[in-house]
Motif scaffolding. Structure first.
Motif, PDB file in Angstrom:
ATOM      1  N   SER A 196      58.455  12.582  13.127  1.00 49.68           N
ATOM      2  CA  SER A 196      57.477  11.501  12.990  1.00 49.68           C
ATOM      3  C   SER A 196      56.405  11.668  14.068  1.00 49.68           C
ATOM      4  O   SER A 196      56.634  12.309  15.100  1.00 49.68           O
ATOM      5  CB  SER A 196      58.166  10.144  13.109  1.00 49.68           C
ATOM      6  N   GLN A 197      55.231  11.093  13.824  1.00 50.38           N
ATOM      7  CA  GLN A 197      54.111  11.323  14.733  1.00 50.38           C
ATOM      8  C   GLN A 197      53.441  10.007  15.115  1.00 50.38           C
ATOM      9  O   GLN A 197      53.467   9.031  14.366  1.00 50.38           O
ATOM     10  CB  GLN A 197      53.072  12.249  14.084  1.00 50.38           C
ATOM     11  N   VAL A 198      52.845  10.040  16.293  1.00 51.55           N
ATOM     12  CA  VAL A 198      52.026   8.918  16.745  1.00 51.55           C
ATOM     13  C   VAL A 198      50.568   9.337  16.704  1.00 51.55           C
ATOM     14  O   VAL A 198      50.238  10.531  16.707  1.00 51.55           O
ATOM     15  CB  VAL A 198      52.411   8.464  18.171  1.00 51.55           C
ATOM     16  N   GLY A 199      49.687   8.359  16.668  1.00 51.33           N
ATOM     17  CA  GLY A 199      48.270   8.658  16.643  1.00 51.33           C
ATOM     18  C   GLY A 199      47.452   7.382  16.717  1.00 51.33           C
ATOM     19  O   GLY A 199      47.983   6.271  16.858  1.00 51.33           O
ATOM     20  N   TYR A 200      46.157   7.557  16.625  1.00 53.08           N
ATOM     21  CA  TYR A 200      45.233   6.430  16.702  1.00 53.08           C
ATOM     22  C   TYR A 200      45.073   5.787  15.326  1.00 53.08           C
ATOM     23  O   TYR A 200      45.227   6.444  14.294  1.00 53.08           O
ATOM     24  CB  TYR A 200      43.872   6.902  17.211  1.00 53.08           C
ATOM     25  N   ILE A 201      44.753   4.504  15.322  1.00 53.20           N
ATOM     26  CA  ILE A 201      44.515   3.791  14.073  1.00 53.20           C
ATOM     27  C   ILE A 201      43.024   3.765  13.800  1.00 53.20           C
ATOM     28  O   ILE A 201      42.248   3.139  14.535  1.00 53.20           O
ATOM     29  CB  ILE A 201      45.077   2.360  14.144  1.00 53.20           C
ATOM     30  N   ALA A 202      42.604   4.481  12.761  1.00 52.17           N
ATOM     31  CA  ALA A 202      41.205   4.492  12.360  1.00 52.17           C
ATOM     32  C   ALA A 202      40.881   3.153  11.700  1.00 52.17           C
ATOM     33  O   ALA A 202      41.514   2.762  10.719  1.00 52.17           O
ATOM     34  CB  ALA A 202      40.935   5.647  11.397  1.00 52.17           C
ATOM     35  N   ASP A 203      39.904   2.457  12.268  1.00 53.47           N
ATOM     36  CA  ASP A 203      39.621   1.076  11.868  1.00 53.47           C
ATOM     37  C   ASP A 203      38.243   0.946  11.245  1.00 53.47           C
ATOM     38  O   ASP A 203      37.487   0.029  11.560  1.00 53.47           O
ATOM     39  CB  ASP A 203      39.746   0.166  13.101  1.00 53.47           C
ATOM     40  N   GLY A 204      37.927   1.885  10.354  1.00 54.44           N
ATOM     41  CA  GLY A 204      36.645   1.814   9.660  1.00 54.44           C
ATOM     42  C   GLY A 204      35.541   2.597  10.344  1.00 54.44           C
ATOM     43  O   GLY A 204      35.775   3.375  11.273  1.00 54.44           O
TER      44      GLY A 204
END
Length: 379
Positions: free
Chosen positions: A166-174
């Protein structure tokens, strides 16, 4: 483990690091003998991994075997997982070694149910469906291994308690649609109108490494299949459907199809999705604006590249016709059957998936469609 590492001349005329040494005092007048360097430390206490698995199942058939099926549950635990432990600096080069440390579990179930019968008007049928699921969890790892990204977590968070890989990352918010949105957002290096906006998870006013969350789980919610067999008079039809539901994929193709600057070769052909990139005249696009430089670091691991990889595929379908025995015997045959079959004829996929084939989401060759015409002859 020790290995020779003979120094060689690099392309700039210098000597690379090596273990060769002029032990003969010839001042370079001949081939220098090579010594050895240590690659890793041994471990006298190393042993095999241990796996314990429990399966509980039942097979059943009812109503003169018209209704049939099976149910199985399993639990599998692996301990003493072999992991490579990096050594502290004072151990010198090759200070890493393999140790037994860590545990992981897998559990799941599979349910299969079928029904076969024949109708009053002569249709013979056999319908069989199955559904299965499994869950995976890393139970234990040394802290340094759990955080280095080898088992998951991208070297940012410990993977213990989460799914393997599983991976972590940033949440693209538009997309930033105005300078006002940029000014009112947390400090984000490279932020500009038309660029991807990333969510400030910890609300500290700065987009940094701490704003990463678990965004990718390679484990599907469930997998399923359906077999259909129909026979009426001299015709027969078989179908096999297979699907996967609720599985994440990370689309590396998007780096080519949605960004001009996501490759270090800026003048390669790009995907047609770029034609719908954000611009002042196309403000509702979810694809960032065209740019020659990736100052916003939009290649970073983020939800922008995580997509729904669910699919349902018609794996096989075959339609056959068996020539009546009266005719086949006149042709000196016991049986004559004509058929047409196709593999991978149809794929139903999520509307959110932007690639070609969710089963091969990146740069693998797509699974081809095969159509076959044939006949079966029995003497």
């Amino acid at each position: 483990i020790y290995a020779p590492n003979y120094g060689t001349t690099d392309s700039f005329g210098g000597q690379s690091y090596g273990t060769a040494y002029d032990t003969t005092g010839s001042n370079g007048g001949g081939t220098l003998p090579s010594g050895f360097k240590r690659n890793q430390i041994g471990n006298d206490n190393i042993k095999w991994e241990t796996t314990t698995q429990t399966n509980v199942g039942i097979d059943f058939s009812l109503f003169k075997q018209s209704l049939y099926g099976s149910l199985e549950y399993y639990y599998k635990k692996t301990t003493d997982i072999l992991t490579e432990m990096a050594g502290v600096g004072v151990l010198g080069e090759g200070g890493n070694r393999w140790i037994n440390s860590g545990a992981m579990k897998n559990q799941g179930f599979e349910f299969n149910l079928g029904y076969r019968n024949k109708t009053a008007f002569g249709l013979t049928y056999d319908l069989n469906g199955n559904i299965s699921t499994y869950r995976n969890e890393i139970l234990e790892l040394p802290e340094t291994v759990a955080a280095n990204g080898k088992f998951g977590g991208n070297g940012v968070k410990s993977v213990v308690g989460h799914t393997y890989n599983s991976q972590v990352g940033y949440i693209a918010d538009g997309i930033f649609k105005s300078q006002e949105e940029v000014d009112n957002h947390a400090t984000q290096e490279g932020a500009a109108v038309g660029r991807i906006r990333y969510r400030d998870i910890d609300h500290n006013g700065v987009i940094d490494e701490k704003d990463q969350e678990w965004i990718y789980d390679p484990t599907p919610a469930f997998s399923y299949g359906l077999n259909i067999y129909l026979e009426y008079k001299n015709f027969d039809l078989t179908m096999f459907w297979q699907g996967v539901q609720g599985v994440d994929i990370i689309s590396d193709v998007k780096k080519k199809s949605d960004f001009w600057s996501a490759s270090n070769v800026g003048f390669l052909n790009k995907g047609t999705r770029l034609l719908n990139a954000w611009s002042p005249t196309n403000p509702n696009s979810t694809i960032p604006a065209l740019t020659r430089s990736d100052t916003n670091n939009e290649q970073r691991v983020s939800t922008y590249f995580v997509e729904n990889g669910s699919f349902l595929k018609l794996r096989n379908i075959q339609l056959g016709y068996t020539v009546p025995a009266v005719i086949s015997k006149k042709l000196r045959m016991e049986r004559l059957r004509f058929y047409c079959s196709a593999q991978n004829l149809l794929t139903i996929k999520s509307k959110d998936f932007t690639g070609e084939d969710p089963e091969n989401p990146n740069f693998s060759y797509p699974i081809p469609v095969n159509i076959t015409f044939g006949l079966n002859i029995g003497f």
